[in-house]
Design a protein around this motif. Structure first.
Motif, PDB file in Angstrom:
ATOM      1  N   ARG A   1       0.850  -1.191   0.000  1.00 54.60           N
ATOM      2  CA  ARG A   1       0.000   0.000   0.000  1.00 54.60           C
ATOM      3  C   ARG A   1       0.881   1.236   0.000  1.00 54.60           C
ATOM      4  O   ARG A   1       2.070   1.182   0.317  1.00 54.60           O
ATOM      5  CB  ARG A   1      -0.904  -0.002   1.233  1.00 54.60           C
ATOM      6  CG  ARG A   1      -1.835  -1.218   1.315  1.00 54.60           C
ATOM      7  CD  ARG A   1      -2.907  -1.153   0.231  1.00 54.60           C
ATOM      8  NE  ARG A   1      -3.700   0.031   0.360  1.00 54.60           N
ATOM      9  CZ  ARG A   1      -4.756   0.153   1.186  1.00 54.60           C
ATOM     10  NH1 ARG A   1      -5.119  -0.874   1.913  1.00 54.60           N
ATOM     11  NH2 ARG A   1      -5.434   1.277   1.235  1.00 54.60           N
ATOM     12  N   LYS A   2       0.265   2.364  -0.322  1.00 55.18           N
ATOM     13  CA  LYS A   2       0.994   3.629  -0.398  1.00 55.18           C
ATOM     14  C   LYS A   2       0.420   4.642   0.591  1.00 55.18           C
ATOM     15  O   LYS A   2       0.174   5.791   0.250  1.00 55.18           O
ATOM     16  CB  LYS A   2       0.955   4.183  -1.819  1.00 55.18           C
ATOM     17  CG  LYS A   2       1.650   3.292  -2.829  1.00 55.18           C
ATOM     18  CD  LYS A   2       1.613   3.908  -4.217  1.00 55.18           C
ATOM     19  CE  LYS A   2       2.336   3.012  -5.230  1.00 55.18           C
ATOM     20  NZ  LYS A   2       2.306   3.598  -6.602  1.00 55.18           N
ATOM     21  N   LEU A   3       0.218   4.174   1.778  1.00 56.48           N
ATOM     22  CA  LEU A   3      -0.295   5.087   2.809  1.00 56.48           C
ATOM     23  C   LEU A   3       0.839   5.906   3.391  1.00 56.48           C
ATOM     24  O   LEU A   3       1.970   5.419   3.568  1.00 56.48           O
ATOM     25  CB  LEU A   3      -0.971   4.290   3.933  1.00 56.48           C
ATOM     26  CG  LEU A   3      -2.169   3.418   3.527  1.00 56.48           C
ATOM     27  CD1 LEU A   3      -2.668   2.629   4.725  1.00 56.48           C
ATOM     28  CD2 LEU A   3      -3.286   4.291   2.967  1.00 56.48           C
ATOM     29  N   SER A   4       0.541   7.150   3.691  1.00 50.90           N
ATOM     30  CA  SER A   4       1.560   7.998   4.330  1.00 50.90           C
ATOM     31  C   SER A   4       1.808   7.517   5.753  1.00 50.90           C
ATOM     32  O   SER A   4       0.920   6.963   6.407  1.00 50.90           O
ATOM     33  CB  SER A   4       1.105   9.461   4.342  1.00 50.90           C
ATOM     34  OG  SER A   4      -0.017   9.609   5.200  1.00 50.90           O
ATOM     35  N   PRO A   5       3.031   7.682   6.261  1.00 47.46           N
ATOM     36  CA  PRO A   5       3.326   7.265   7.647  1.00 47.46           C
ATOM     37  C   PRO A   5       2.399   7.937   8.665  1.00 47.46           C
ATOM     38  O   PRO A   5       1.991   7.304   9.650  1.00 47.46           O
ATOM     39  CB  PRO A   5       4.776   7.673   7.837  1.00 47.46           C
ATOM     40  CG  PRO A   5       5.348   7.714   6.462  1.00 47.46           C
ATOM     41  CD  PRO A   5       4.223   8.161   5.559  1.00 47.46           C
ATOM     42  N   ALA A   6       2.080   9.198   8.431  1.00 46.98           N
ATOM     43  CA  ALA A   6       1.203   9.894   9.385  1.00 46.98           C
ATOM     44  C   ALA A   6      -0.184   9.259   9.389  1.00 46.98           C
ATOM     45  O   ALA A   6      -0.797   9.055  10.452  1.00 46.98           O
ATOM     46  CB  ALA A   6       1.112  11.380   9.021  1.00 46.98           C
ATOM     47  N   PHE A   7      -0.693   8.950   8.139  1.00 41.90           N
ATOM     48  CA  PHE A   7      -2.012   8.321   8.077  1.00 41.90           C
ATOM     49  C   PHE A   7      -1.991   6.935   8.709  1.00 41.90           C
ATOM     50  O   PHE A   7      -2.906   6.536   9.426  1.00 41.90           O
ATOM     51  CB  PHE A   7      -2.459   8.232   6.604  1.00 41.90           C
ATOM     52  CG  PHE A   7      -3.837   7.666   6.439  1.00 41.90           C
ATOM     53  CD1 PHE A   7      -4.960   8.489   6.525  1.00 41.90           C
ATOM     54  CD2 PHE A   7      -4.025   6.306   6.206  1.00 41.90           C
ATOM     55  CE1 PHE A   7      -6.224   7.959   6.384  1.00 41.90           C
ATOM     56  CE2 PHE A   7      -5.284   5.778   6.080  1.00 41.90           C
ATOM     57  CZ  PHE A   7      -6.397   6.604   6.170  1.00 41.90           C
TER      58      PHE A   7
END
Length: 1169
Positions: free
Chosen positions: A436-442
Motif C-alpha cells: 500500500r501507499k499510505l503515508s506514515p502519518a495516516f
C-alpha cells in the motif's frame, strides 16, 4: 398536587434537614407550610461548592419546609407573598424570641450564622440551650455525604431523579494508599466532614470516571468487609486485612463515626442491590429540633401537609436507573463485538502475508513504535494461543482501555528456547507489510484506534519487552517498588528472592539501595519466620556480592533502623549484625558493627532485642581477631551479666561467654586475665560488703565464672602432655551421660569445644590415666588450677557470711560443677585434700579467741554440699556422714556457734535424697555420750522437720525427740521444745500431734519443771513462733490457756530479772498471736486475762510496754462488746483492729522506744493460715 422540583433539589443537598421528617410532620398535623420562590423564577439551587449556602436569588425562608412537600408550582408565588406579608405583620406586632431566631437559622441551614449568633450570645452571657446542644452534638456534622445534583438530571414522574455515582469496586481501589508503608500512613478519622475532591458524575455523563472514596465510606466498607471475612471463616484474611488498616478498630462500629447508622452486612447489600435503600431523609435526628411552640403562631400556613408514597417513587427511580445501565452495557457489548471482528480480519490478513518479509522492521525497544509493537505482538500471540485461551484477553477492571499481553512471546522463542544472552545477537524481527501507499502519518493515525496505551507508567513497561538480562533487571528495579505495597502482608516474604536477585545484579547503586530498603521494610512487624527468611536472604546476598558491597549497601539499612519504633524491626537489625558478621570486612566487624550492638545493648528497652544483641555479639566474638578489643569484650560481658532480664542473662551464658572464652583461649588470656579478673571483683565485693553484701553482684560474677569452667577444662585437655598421643583409631569407649553436668547450650559442651565426642573420649582416657599414674609434672594449665585457682577460691569461701543461704548455695553449685567437670580422680586427689588440710577437725580449729575459727565459716557447708556430694557412691556417702558427725561433735564440745552446721543441714535438706543421711547423722548425736552433742542434735531436728515427709517424721524424728525429752540433762530436754513446736506447725496427722501435745503438756504441768526458768522461756518463745500457724484447736485449747497460766504465775515471781525476761517473751508471744482469729469464749477466759496479768507486770517493769498493752486490752474489750451485741462475723484480728488514731499513735510511738528484741514481734505481720 405536583411536587416542587426546587424543593426536592434542596432536600438532596441538605444533610442536616432531618428534624422535619415525615414522621415529625405526622406528629404535628396543625403545622402549616411556608413556600419558596417558584422554580419559574429560575432558582438554580445552592452552590455546588457550599451545600449550606442558600440560593442566590431566593429570599430567606421564615419557616422550614418539609423536604417532600411544597405548594403547587402554580400557587407558589401567591403563597409566598401572603406568607411574607403575614411575617412582616407579625414582626411589627410581636417581637420574635431569641430561641425562635435560633430555631429558624438551624432549620434554614444558616449554620455559620447560627454559630456566630451562638458565639455572641456566649460573650453576652446568654447561652442558648438549643444552640449549645446543636453544636455539641457530633451527629449533626457527620452526615454530610450528600452531593450537589448533576446538571443533567433525568426527570422522573415525581420530579428529578438523581443518579448515583459509579460504584467503586475492590478491584478498582488503589491498594497502594492503604499499604503499611510508613510514608503513606494517614489518620482519616475526621474525614467525614471533608468535602469531595471533585463533583460526582453519574453514569450517563461519564461511566469510566469514578468519584474518590470518602474516608467515612472507606471505614464503613472496611468494617463490612472484615465482618464478612470473619463470618465466612476467612480468619487469616481478616487478620491481614486488620493489619493493613491498623488505624481502625474493627470491634466497634462506633469507631467508623459517631451516630452513624450501621448498614446491613455485605450479603444483604448484594442481595438487595436492586431494591430501594432507606434514604437519609427517612431518618430523624431528634437531638436538636424546632418545637412548634417556639415559632411565631402567624408564620404558619393552614393547609396540612400531604405524604407521598416514597417507596413507590424510589422503585421507579431504581427501574429507570437499571434500564439505563442495561442500555450502556448493550452498547459496550456491540462495540466490543465489532472490535473483535475487525481484529480477527486483521489476523487473517497477516497470516496470508507473513511468509513474504519486507525490509520494514520493528524495533522492540523503540519508544516511537511502541503502540505498533504492542498491537502486532498481541495479534501474533493469538496465533499461538487460540487452542487454549481467548485470543484477546481484556482486563475487566481497566474499563476496556488496555489489552492483556502478558503471554506475548515470539514463535521462535517458544519453539526454539535460547538463553537471554543470545537475544542481543539476534537480528531484528521482520513483519510483512501490505503493498500500500499510505503515508506514515495516516498509518500512525490509523493504528491509534487500536486500544493500546503506552503513555502511563505501566503501559510503557508492558509495551517494552525485555530482550536481555540487563533490561530484565532494569524492569524489575522499576516495577518492584510498585508491586510490593499491593501484596498481602502475610505473603510478602514470597517477594524476597525476586528483590534479592534484582538487588544483587542491578547495575544502578541507587536502585539497589532502594530495593534493599524495600527488603528491610517489607513487613511492618515481621514475625520469627519472616525475619528468618529476610536474614537468609541477606546472607545469600552477602555471599554473592562480597564484603565490600555488604558494607556499602546492607549495613546502612541496619543503621537506619537501629532506633525504629517497632521492636520487631530493631530485632531484625540485631539479628542481621550477627548473621552478616562472617561476610564483613574484619575492620568493620570489630569497629562499626561492634559499636552498633554495644549501643543497642545499652539503650534498647525491649528484652528480646537485647537478647538478640547478645547473641550477635557472641557471633562477633567468634570472628574478631583484634586483640585490642579484649577489654571492650570484657566490659560487654559484665554489662550484659547485670541486665535485669533473665532471658538476656541466659543468652550471655549460652552464647556470649562461650564465644568470648574461645577467643581468650586463643589469645592465651583465659587463665592469665579473664578468670583472675572475675575473682578479683568477687574479692573486692566481699571486702566492700562486710556488713551488707550485694548478693546480686556476687551471683553475677560467680555465674560468669561458672560458665567458664567448660572452656577451662578444654584448655587443660588441649595443653596436656598426652594431647599429641590422642588417636581416634581403634575402639573408643563412649562417654557416660552423667560424666559432665548438663550444659546450658551446645557452646558449653566440652565435646563441642574440643571438636567431637570421639576426640573428647580419647582425651578423657589419657587424662584419667595421667592423673592416677603419672602426675601433673609439666602440665602447666592443670597446675594453675591446682596451685592458684583452688587456693584462691577456698580463701574466698572462708570470707563469705555463713548465714547467707544465697551465697552458700551459689558457691556450692560452683564447686559441684567444677568437681564434676574435672572428674572424680581430680576431686579426690586435688580438691578434697586442700579442703581437708584447712578443715582439721579438732577443738583447736574452733578457738575463736585466737581467730582460728574455720569450722564456723562457710567453708564447712560448701565443702559438704559442693564437694562431698558430687558423687553418690557408698564411700562418698560415708565420707559425708563422717564429716558432718565430726563437725557436730567438734562444734558442740567447743561451745562454738552452730551456724555452719545449720547451713549445711539447710542446703542438704533441700534435696530429699539426703534426708535419710541427715537423720543418720542426727541419730549419732542422739546417742552420743556428751550432753552438748545431744543438745546440738535436738536443735538440728528443728531444721529438718519442715522438709521431711510425715512418714519419716513419725518413724524417725518423733521417736528420737521423745528419747531426748527424757534425757537426764535438763538442757537436752529443753533443746527438744523448738522441734516439738515445729512439728505442731507443719504436721497434720492427729495421732502425731497428740503425742507432741502430751509431751509439751508434761513440760508445763510436771512439778519438776515449775521453777525451770529457761524451760518456760523456751516454751513461750516457741508458742509465739508456731502459734499463728498452728492448728486453731491446738492454739485455743493449749497455747492460750498455758500462756495465761504463765502470765499469772509471773506476777508472783520474786526474782526481778526472771520476771522481766518472762514478761518480755510473753509480750512478743501475745503480739504475734493477736493476728489470729480468737473465739469470744477464749478471748474472755484466757486472752484478756493473760493480757491483764502481763500489764500488771509491765506497769512496774516497763511502762512503755504498759501503754501498748492497755490499748490492746481496750480494743479487745470493745470487740467483745460489739460481737455480743451485733453477733458480727469476720476475723477478730486485734492487729488489724488497732486503727483508732489514738491507739495507732500510741502504738507506733511506743514501739519505736522498745529496747527489747523484736524478733517475735515480726510475726504480727504474717498472714494467718
Amino acid at each position: 398536587m405536583a411536587k416542587n422540583p426546587f424543593s426536592a433539589k434542596m432536600a438532596s443537598v441538605n444533610p442536616f434537614n432531618l428534624s422535619d421528617s415525615e414522621e415529625e410532620a405526622d406528629r404535628r398535623p396543625n403545622e402549616t407550610i411556608d413556600t419558596q420562590k417558584s422554580p419559574s423564577d429560575g432558582a438554580p439551587g445552592p452552590s455546588p461548592g457550599n451545600p449550606f449556602s442558600p440560593p442566590a436569588d431566593t429570599e430567606p425562608r421564615t419557616l422550614l419546609l418539609s423536604s417532600n412537600r411544597t405548594s403547587p408550582s402554580g400557587e407558589g408565588s401567591g403563597s409566598g407573598s401572603t406568607a411574607a406579608t403575614s411575617a412582616m405583620a407579625a414582626t411589627a406586632e410581636t417581637r420574635i424570641s431569641v430561641d425562635g431566631i435560633a430555631a429558624q437559622l438551624i432549620r434554614d441551614q444558616y449554620i455559620l450564622t447560627a454559630l456566630e449568633f451562638h458565639t455572641e450570645l456566649l460573650e453576652a452571657g446568654r447561652e442558648l440551650p438549643r444552640l449549645r446542644d446543636y453544636f455539641s452534638n457530633p451527629g449533626n456534622f457527620e452526615r454530610q455525604s450528600g452531593t450537589p445534583p448533576a446538571k443533567d438530571q433525568v426527570l422522573g414522574p415525581g420530579g428529578p431523579m438523581h443518579r448515583a455515582g459509579s460504584i467503586s469496586t475492590l478491584d478498582s481501589l488503589d491498594f497502594a494508599r492503604y499499604s503499611d508503608d510508613g510514608n503513606r500512613e494517614s489518620d482519616e478519622r475526621v474525614a467525614e466532614s471533608e468535602g469531595p475532591s471533585q463533583e460526582r458524575k453519574n453514569f450517563k455523563s461519564s461511566p469510566e470516571i469514578q468519584e474518590s472514596i470518602r474516608p467515612l465510606e472507606k471505614r464503613a466498607l472496611n468494617f463490612l468487609v472484615n465482618e464478612y471475612l470473619l463470618k465466612n471463616e476467612c480468619k487469616l484474611s481478616s487478620i491481614t486485612f486488620s493489619d493493613e488498616n491498623d488505624d481502625q478498630d474493627f470491634e466497634l462500629w462506633d469507631d467508623v463515626g459517631l451516630n452513624t447508622p450501621k448498614p446491613p452486612d455485605l450479603l444483604m447489600l448484594y442481595r438487595n442491590c436492586g431494591a430501594p435503600l432507606p434514604s437519609p431523609r427517612d431518618m430523624v435526628n431528634v437531638s436538636v429540633g424546632v418545637e412548634f411552640a417556639d415559632l411565631p403562631g402567624n408564620c404558619t400556613a393552614q393547609e396540612p401537609p400531604k405524604k407521598l408514597d416514597l417507596s413507590h417513587q424510589q422503585q421507579k427511580e431504581v427501574i429507570q436507573e437499571l434500564e439505563y445501565q442495561i442500555s450502556l452495557l448493550n452498547n459496550e457489548k456491540q462495540s466490543l463485538a465489532e472490535q473483535m471482528k475487525k481484529l480477527q480480519s486483521e489476523i487473517q490478513t497477516l497470516k496470508r502475508t507473513v511468509s513474504s518479509p519486507l525490509p520494514a522492521t520493528l524495533d522492540m525497544g523503540s519508544h516511537h513504535t511502541s503502540n505498533t509493537a504492542a498491537s502486532s505482538s498481541s495479534i501474533t500471540t493469538t496465533t499461538n494461543t487460540t487452542s487454549s485461551t481467548n485470543p484477546l484477553s481484556v482486563s475487566s477492571t481497566d474499563n476496556n482501555q488496555y489489552l492483556d499481553i502478558r503471554g506475548v512471546s515470539e514463535p521462535e522463542t517458544v519453539t526454539h528456547p535460547q538463553s537471554l544472552n543470545t537475544l542481543k545477537s539476534r537480528p531484528p524481527v521482520q513483519f510483512a507489510q501490505p503493498n500500500r501507499k499510505l503515508s506514515p502519518a495516516f498509518q500512525q493515525a490509523l493504528l491509534s484506534f487500536c486500544r493500546t496505551c503506552s503513555d502511563s507508567r505501566l503501559g510503557a513497561e508492558v509495551s517494552r519487552i525485555a530482550d536481555s538480562e540487563e533490561s530484565v533487571l532494569l524492569m524489575l528495579g522499576r516495577c518492584l517498588p510498585h508491586i510490593v505495597p499491593n501484596v498481602l502482608l502475610a505473603k510478602r516474604e514470597e517477594l524476597i528472592p525476586l528483590i534479592l536477585c534484582t538487588a544483587c545484579l542491578h547495575p544502578e547503586p541507587k536502585e539497589r539501595d532502594q530495593l534493599l530498603h524495600i527488603l528491610f521494610n517489607l513487613i511492618k512487624r515481621p514475625d520469627d519466620e519472616q525475619r528468618q527468611m529476610i536474614l537468609t536472604g541477606c546472607v545469600a546476598f552477602a555471599r554473592h556480592v562480597g564484603p565490600t558491597r555488604v558494607e556499602a549497601e546492607l549495613l546502612p539499612q541496619c543503621w537506619e533502623q537501629i532506633n525504629h519504633k517497632y521492636p520487631e524491626r530493631r530485632l531484625l537489625v540485631a539479628e542481621s549484625c550477627g548473621a552478616l558478621a562472617p561476610y564483613l570486612p574484619k575492620e568493620i566487624r570489630s569497629s562499626l558493627v561492634l559499636s552498633m550492638l554495644q549501643q543497642m545493648l545499652a539503650e534498647d528497652k525491649a528484652d528480646m532485642v537485647r537478647e538478640a544483641v547478645i547473641k550477635s555479639l557472641g557471633i562477633i566474638m567468634g570472628y574478631i581477631d583484634d586483640s585490642d578489643k579484649y577489654s571492650q569484650g570484657f566490659e560487654l560481658m559484665l554489662l550484659s551479666l547485670g541486665d535485669p532480664s533473665e532471658r538476656v542473662v541466659g543468652a550471655v551464658h549460652q552464647v556470649f561467654i562461650p564465644a568470648f572464652a574461645a577467643w581468650t583461649t586463643e589469645l592465651g588470656t583465659l587463665q592469665s586475665s579473664l578468670i583472675p579478673s572475675l575473682l578479683a571483683r568477687i574479692e573486692k565485693l566481699l571486702m566492700q560488703g562486710e556488713h551488707v553484701l550485694d548478693e546480686h553482684k556476687l551471683h553475677m560474677f560467680l555465674s560468669g565464672l561458672q560458665s567458664l569452667i567448660p572452656p577451662l577444662f578444654a584448655v587443660v585437655l588441649q595443653n596436656a602432655p598426652f594431647t599429641s598421643r590422642a588417636k581416634l583409631n581403634g575402639e573408643i569407649p563412649t562417654i557416660e551421660v552423667t560424666r559432665f553436668p548438663r550444659p546450658a547450650s551446645p557452646l558449653q559442651d566440652v565435646a563441642t569445644i574440643i571438636g567431637s565426642r570421639e576426640m573428647l573420649s580419647a582425651l578423657l582416657l589419657l587424662y584419667d590415666y595421667q592423673l592416677e599414674h603419672e602426675g601433673t609434672t609439666g602440665w602447666d594449665s592443670l597446675l594453675w588450677v591446682v596451685n592458684q585457682l583452688l587456693p584462691q577460691l577456698i580463701e574466698i569461701v572462708g570470707r563469705i557470711n555463713v548465714t547467707s543461704s544465697t551465697c552458700v548455695h551459689e558457691f556450692s553449685r560452683f564447686f559441684w560443677r567444677l568437681c564434676r567437670t574435672f572428674g572424680k580422680i581430680f576431686t579426690n586427689t586435688k580438691v578434697k585434700p586442700q579442703f581437708q588440710e584447712i578443715l582439721r577437725l579438732s577443738e583447736e580449729n574452733v578457738d575463736t579467741s585466737t581467730g582460728n575459727d574455720i569450722l564456723t565459716k562457710a567453708t564447712v557447708p560448701i565443702y559438704a554440699t559442693g564437694v562431698l556430694t558430687c558423687y553418690n557412691q557408698d564411700e562418698d556417702r560415708k565420707l559425708l556422714v563422717g564429716f558432718l558427725e565430726d563437725v557436730m561433735t567438734t562444734l558442740s564440745l567447743s561451745h562454738a556457734p552452730l551456724d555452719s552446721l545449720k547451713a549445711a543441714f539447710v542446703e542438704l535438706g533441700a534435696n530429699p535424697v539426703y534426708h535419710e543421711l541427715l537423720l543418720t547423722v542426727l541419730w549419732y548425736g542422739v546417742v552420743h555420750t556428751s550432753a552438748l552433742v545431744r543438745c546440738t542434735a535436738a536443735r538440728m531436728f528443728e531444721l529438718l522437720v519442715k522438709g521431711v515427709n510425715e512418714t519419716l517424721v513419725a518413724q524417725r524424728v518423733v521417736p528420737a525427740l521423745i528419747t531426748l525429752s527424757s534425757d537426764p540433762e535438763i538442757s537436752v530436754r529443753i533443746s527438744t521444745i523448738p522441734a516439738f513446736g515445729t512439728i505442731m506447725e507443719t504436721v497434720t496427722q492427729k495421732e502425731l500431734l497428740e503425742r507432741v501435745k502430751m509431751q509439751l503438756a508434761s513440760f508445763l504441768e510436771d512439778p519438776q519443771y515449775q521453777d525451770q526458768h529457761s524451760l518456760h522461756m523456751e516454751i513461750i518463745r516457741t508458742f509465739g513462733r508456731v502459734g499463728p500457724n498452728a492448728e486453731p484447736r491446738f492454739r485455743d485449747e493449749f497455747v492460750l490457756p498455758h500462756l495465761h497460766k504463765l502470765a499469772l504465775a509471773n506476777n508472783s515471781q520474786a526474782v526481778e530479772s526472771k520476771r522481766i525476761d518472762i514478761a518480755t517473751q510473753l509480750f512478743e508471744a501475745y503480739s504475734a498471736l493477736s493476728c489470729c482469729f480468737i473465739s469470744e469464749e477464749v478471748m474472755v477466759n484466757h486472752f484478756l486475762p493473760g493480757l491483764r496479768c502481763l500489764r500488771a507486770d509491765m506497769e512496774q517493769l516497763s511502762p512503755e510496754h504498759e501503754v501498748i498493752l492497755s490499748s490492746m486490752i481496750k480494743e479487745c474489750e470493745i470487740k467483745v462488746e460489739n460481737r455480743g451485741m451485733a453477733d458480727a462475723q469476720g476475723s477478730m484480728s486485734i492487729a488489724s483492729s488497732l486503727v483508732g488514731e489514738d491507739a495507732k499513735t500510741k502504738f507506733l510511738s511506743k514501739m519505736g522506744q522498745l529496747t527489747t528484741s523484736g524478733a517475735m514481734l515480726a510475726n504480727v505481720f504474717q498472714r494467718k493460715k
